[in-house]
Scaffold this motif. Structure first.
Motif, PDB file in Angstrom:
ATOM      1  N   GLU A 144       0.730  -1.132   0.091  1.00  0.00           N
ATOM      2  CA  GLU A 144      -0.113  -0.095  -0.132  1.00  0.00           C
ATOM      3  C   GLU A 144       1.003   1.156   0.120  1.00  0.00           C
ATOM      4  O   GLU A 144       0.549   2.349  -0.960  1.00  0.00           O
ATOM      5  N   GLY A 147       2.406   1.554  -3.365  1.00  0.00           N
ATOM      6  CA  GLY A 147       1.453   2.521  -4.189  1.00  0.00           C
ATOM      7  C   GLY A 147       1.390   3.785  -4.218  1.00  0.00           C
ATOM      8  O   GLY A 147       1.181   4.433  -5.214  1.00  0.00           O
ATOM      9  N   GLU A 218       5.924  -1.225 -13.523  1.00  0.00           N
ATOM     10  CA  GLU A 218       5.699  -2.272 -12.538  1.00  0.00           C
ATOM     11  C   GLU A 218       7.256  -2.628 -12.118  1.00  0.00           C
ATOM     12  O   GLU A 218       7.089  -2.858 -10.748  1.00  0.00           O
ATOM     13  N   TYR A 221       7.875  -0.153  -9.328  1.00  0.00           N
ATOM     14  CA  TYR A 221       7.220  -0.456  -8.190  1.00  0.00           C
ATOM     15  C   TYR A 221       7.666  -1.502  -7.178  1.00  0.00           C
ATOM     16  O   TYR A 221       7.800  -1.458  -5.931  1.00  0.00           O
ATOM     17  N   CYS A 225       9.060  -1.381  -3.656  1.00  0.00           N
ATOM     18  CA  CYS A 225       8.756  -2.256  -2.528  1.00  0.00           C
ATOM     19  C   CYS A 225      10.031  -2.770  -1.804  1.00  0.00           C
ATOM     20  O   CYS A 225       9.895  -2.987  -0.561  1.00  0.00           O
TER      21      CYS A 225
END
Length: 288
Positions: A144, A147, A218, A221, A225
């Motif tokens: 979360e 994101g 992606e 991302y 992470c």
């Protein structure tokens, strides 16, 4: 004498309670470090899959990898996503992260700061955050948070004026303190992926350029992470080391108080014996 003895005894009790709290905090930090490190293989496996997809898609691209779409360089403004801690008891960890995020004054820098305590330290370094967020309280909250960072980042990129984006974050080290890493995110380097040559090309449903752009997003991302998880582990490790140092200090204090308690107790016993001996002597004298 008895008052001093009572004070020392009370301090010993307080030190014992503090030792229990510190031990519990160290155990929690160790468990969180272990939990975070267990999530890394999954994140890296996901990144490997995206890398393979990018390599496949590059076989369909007409331009060379160096010509694939990247954010246009319109200025020298750089965005630094700095990931620190949400809570304290981490020693100088946040200061080390902010020191690594320092850039020459000639460069225009925008800071995205993650972590409440990190924001306080950033103010000491005179970093003005254009965006900030709380650090993940547990590893399940990492997707979360990643994101949110990606959403804020690409929203800022749409405004233009940004040439580079980088991550500054901690990474745990088993022996020494956490290391501080700087990872480049954008411009996206397609050259790091070696195109795969297959007998039959992959079947795609999107224009190749759009497909590559989405895969690049992606991959960014997954990089974010991974950085958050590493930072989470580094924060927990720093807290664990701080608690270990605190426990050593507590043990030393407890030893000193114990020695002081024994000394005062001995003095009290000696004084009582002397007093009782004086009473017996006076009794014998009166009886004679």
């Amino acid at each position: 004498m008895s008052n001093e003895l009572g004070v020392v005894q009370a301090r010993l009790g307080t030190v014992g309670e503090l030792a229990s709290v510190v031990t519990a905090m160290r155990g929690i930090a160790a468990a969180r470090t272990r939990d975070a490190l267990e999530r890394l293989p999954g994140i890296r496996a996901c990144a490997d899959q995206i890398s393979a997809a990018i390599a496949d898609a590059m076989t369909l691209a007409l331009p060379l990898p160096s010509e694939l779409p990247t954010p246009a360089r319109t200025s020298d403004t750089q965005i630094l996503i700095v990931i620190g801690t949400e809570q304290g008891f981490v020693g100088a960890y946040n200061h080390r992260v902010m020191q690594a995020a320092r850039r020459p004054s000639a460069d225009a820098v925008e800071y995205f700061i993650v972590g409440d305590r990190a924001q306080l330290v950033a103010e000491e370094f005179d970093y003005r955050a254009s965006w900030s967020a709380e650090m993940a309280a547990h590893v399940d909250a990492v997707p979360e948070l990643a994101g949110r960072i990606v959403g804020a980042l690409y929203g800022r990129l749409q405004d233009g004026g940004v040439s580079r984006v980088a991550l500054v974050h901690g990474a745990p080290q088993p022996v020494e303190g956490a290391s501080i890493a700087t990872t480049s995110l954008l411009p996206f380097d397609f050259g790091r992926f070696e195109a795969v040559h297959r007998r039959l090309p992959p079947i795609v449903a999107l224009p190749v350029r759009e497909l590559l752009e989405r895969l690049a997003e992606e991959y960014v991302y997954t990089q974010i992470c991974e950085a958050i998880v590493l930072s989470f582990a580094a924060e927990s490790e720093a807290r664990m080391r701080t608690m270990m140092a605190a426990r050593r200090n507590i043990d030393e204090t407890a030893l000193q108080l114990t020695m002081e308690y024994r000394r005062l107790r001995q003095e009290q016993i000696t004084a009582e014996i002397v007093e009782l001996s004086g009473v017996d002597t006076r009794t014998e004298t009166l009886g004679a």
